[in-house]
Motif scaffolding. Structure first.
Motif, PDB file in Angstrom:
ATOM      1  N   LEU A 115      36.169 -23.952  25.886  1.00 12.58           N
ATOM      2  CA  LEU A 115      36.299 -23.786  24.583  1.00 12.58           C
ATOM      3  C   LEU A 115      35.732 -22.249  24.159  1.00 12.58           C
ATOM      4  N   ARG A 116      35.939 -21.613  23.276  1.00 15.11           N
ATOM      5  CA  ARG A 116      35.193 -20.259  22.846  1.00 15.11           C
ATOM      6  C   ARG A 116      34.604 -20.492  21.444  1.00 15.11           C
ATOM      7  N   ILE A 117      33.319 -20.462  21.339  1.00 19.26           N
ATOM      8  CA  ILE A 117      32.516 -20.764  20.294  1.00 19.26           C
ATOM      9  C   ILE A 117      31.837 -19.496  19.844  1.00 19.26           C
ATOM     10  N   ALA A 118      31.970 -19.163  18.569  1.00 23.00           N
ATOM     11  CA  ALA A 118      31.340 -18.005  18.107  1.00 23.00           C
ATOM     12  C   ALA A 118      30.041 -18.425  17.382  1.00 23.00           C
ATOM     13  N   CYS A 119      28.981 -17.541  17.311  1.00 26.82           N
ATOM     14  CA  CYS A 119      27.881 -17.916  16.670  1.00 26.82           C
ATOM     15  C   CYS A 119      27.986 -18.007  14.927  1.00 26.82           C
ATOM     16  N   PRO A 120      27.518 -19.223  14.443  1.00 28.72           N
ATOM     17  CA  PRO A 120      27.861 -19.304  12.934  1.00 28.72           C
ATOM     18  C   PRO A 120      27.131 -18.337  12.174  1.00 28.72           C
ATOM     19  N   ALA A 121      25.873 -17.812  12.538  1.00 31.12           N
ATOM     20  CA  ALA A 121      24.860 -16.984  11.865  1.00 31.12           C
ATOM     21  C   ALA A 121      25.877 -15.567  11.385  1.00 31.12           C
ATOM     22  N   CYS A 122      26.165 -14.961  12.786  1.00 35.78           N
ATOM     23  CA  CYS A 122      26.795 -13.685  12.782  1.00 35.78           C
ATOM     24  C   CYS A 122      28.138 -13.655  12.594  1.00 35.78           C
ATOM     25  N   ASN A 144      19.233   1.879  17.145  1.00 31.01           N
ATOM     26  CA  ASN A 144      18.416   0.933  16.557  1.00 31.01           C
ATOM     27  C   ASN A 144      19.531  -0.007  15.686  1.00 31.01           C
ATOM     28  N   THR A 145      19.909  -0.980  16.658  1.00 29.28           N
ATOM     29  CA  THR A 145      20.891  -2.113  16.217  1.00 29.28           C
ATOM     30  C   THR A 145      20.033  -3.125  15.753  1.00 29.28           C
ATOM     31  N   ARG A 146      20.587  -4.006  14.746  1.00 33.80           N
ATOM     32  CA  ARG A 146      19.865  -5.177  14.617  1.00 33.80           C
ATOM     33  C   ARG A 146      20.717  -6.279  15.291  1.00 33.80           C
ATOM     34  N   VAL A 147      20.074  -6.910  16.082  1.00 34.95           N
ATOM     35  CA  VAL A 147      20.723  -7.986  16.874  1.00 34.95           C
ATOM     36  C   VAL A 147      20.533  -9.344  16.283  1.00 34.95           C
ATOM     37  N   CYS A 148      21.588  -9.959  16.212  1.00 30.17           N
ATOM     38  CA  CYS A 148      21.104 -11.487  15.773  1.00 30.17           C
ATOM     39  C   CYS A 148      20.310 -12.129  16.582  1.00 30.17           C
ATOM     40  N   ARG A 149      19.303 -12.849  15.314  1.00 29.89           N
ATOM     41  CA  ARG A 149      18.102 -13.695  15.851  1.00 29.89           C
ATOM     42  C   ARG A 149      18.688 -14.876  16.292  1.00 29.89           C
ATOM     43  N   ASP A 150      19.886 -15.441  15.959  1.00 27.68           N
ATOM     44  CA  ASP A 150      20.319 -16.706  16.647  1.00 27.68           C
ATOM     45  C   ASP A 150      20.774 -16.770  17.844  1.00 27.68           C
ATOM     46  N   CYS A 151      21.666 -15.695  17.995  1.00 28.69           N
ATOM     47  CA  CYS A 151      22.231 -15.879  19.257  1.00 28.69           C
ATOM     48  C   CYS A 151      21.679 -14.809  20.255  1.00 28.69           C
ATOM     49  N   ASP A 152      20.791 -13.753  19.593  1.00 26.23           N
ATOM     50  CA  ASP A 152      20.349 -12.812  20.552  1.00 26.23           C
ATOM     51  C   ASP A 152      21.180 -11.720  21.077  1.00 26.23           C
TER      52      ASP A 152
END
Length: 59
Positions: free
Chosen positions: A36-43, A7-15
């Motif tokens: 370009l490598r881009i990281a999700c800003p939310a997580c 039961n891991t919480r997955v980031c809802r912005d990047c799924d």
């Protein structure tokens, strides 16, 4: 025997897909594409989020 799903919480912005590679349209001298490598800003590239209760404790 099947294993229970974690039961891991997955980031809802990047799924859960926290890092993406975006092509710039140009190529390097060897013929490979420039990306370009881009990281999700939310997580921040983790793909997971902390429970909401942890954010509310600091109020």
């Amino acid at each position: 025997m099947p294993q229970p799903a974690q039961n891991t919480r997955v980031c809802r912005d990047c799924d859960g897909f926290a890092m993406v590679a975006i092509t710039t349209g140009t190529r390097h001298a060897d013929g490979s594409r420039a990306t370009l490598r881009i990281a999700c800003p939310a997580c921040k590239g983790a793909g997971r989020t902390a429970p909401a209760a942890l954010y509310r404790i600091g109020r």
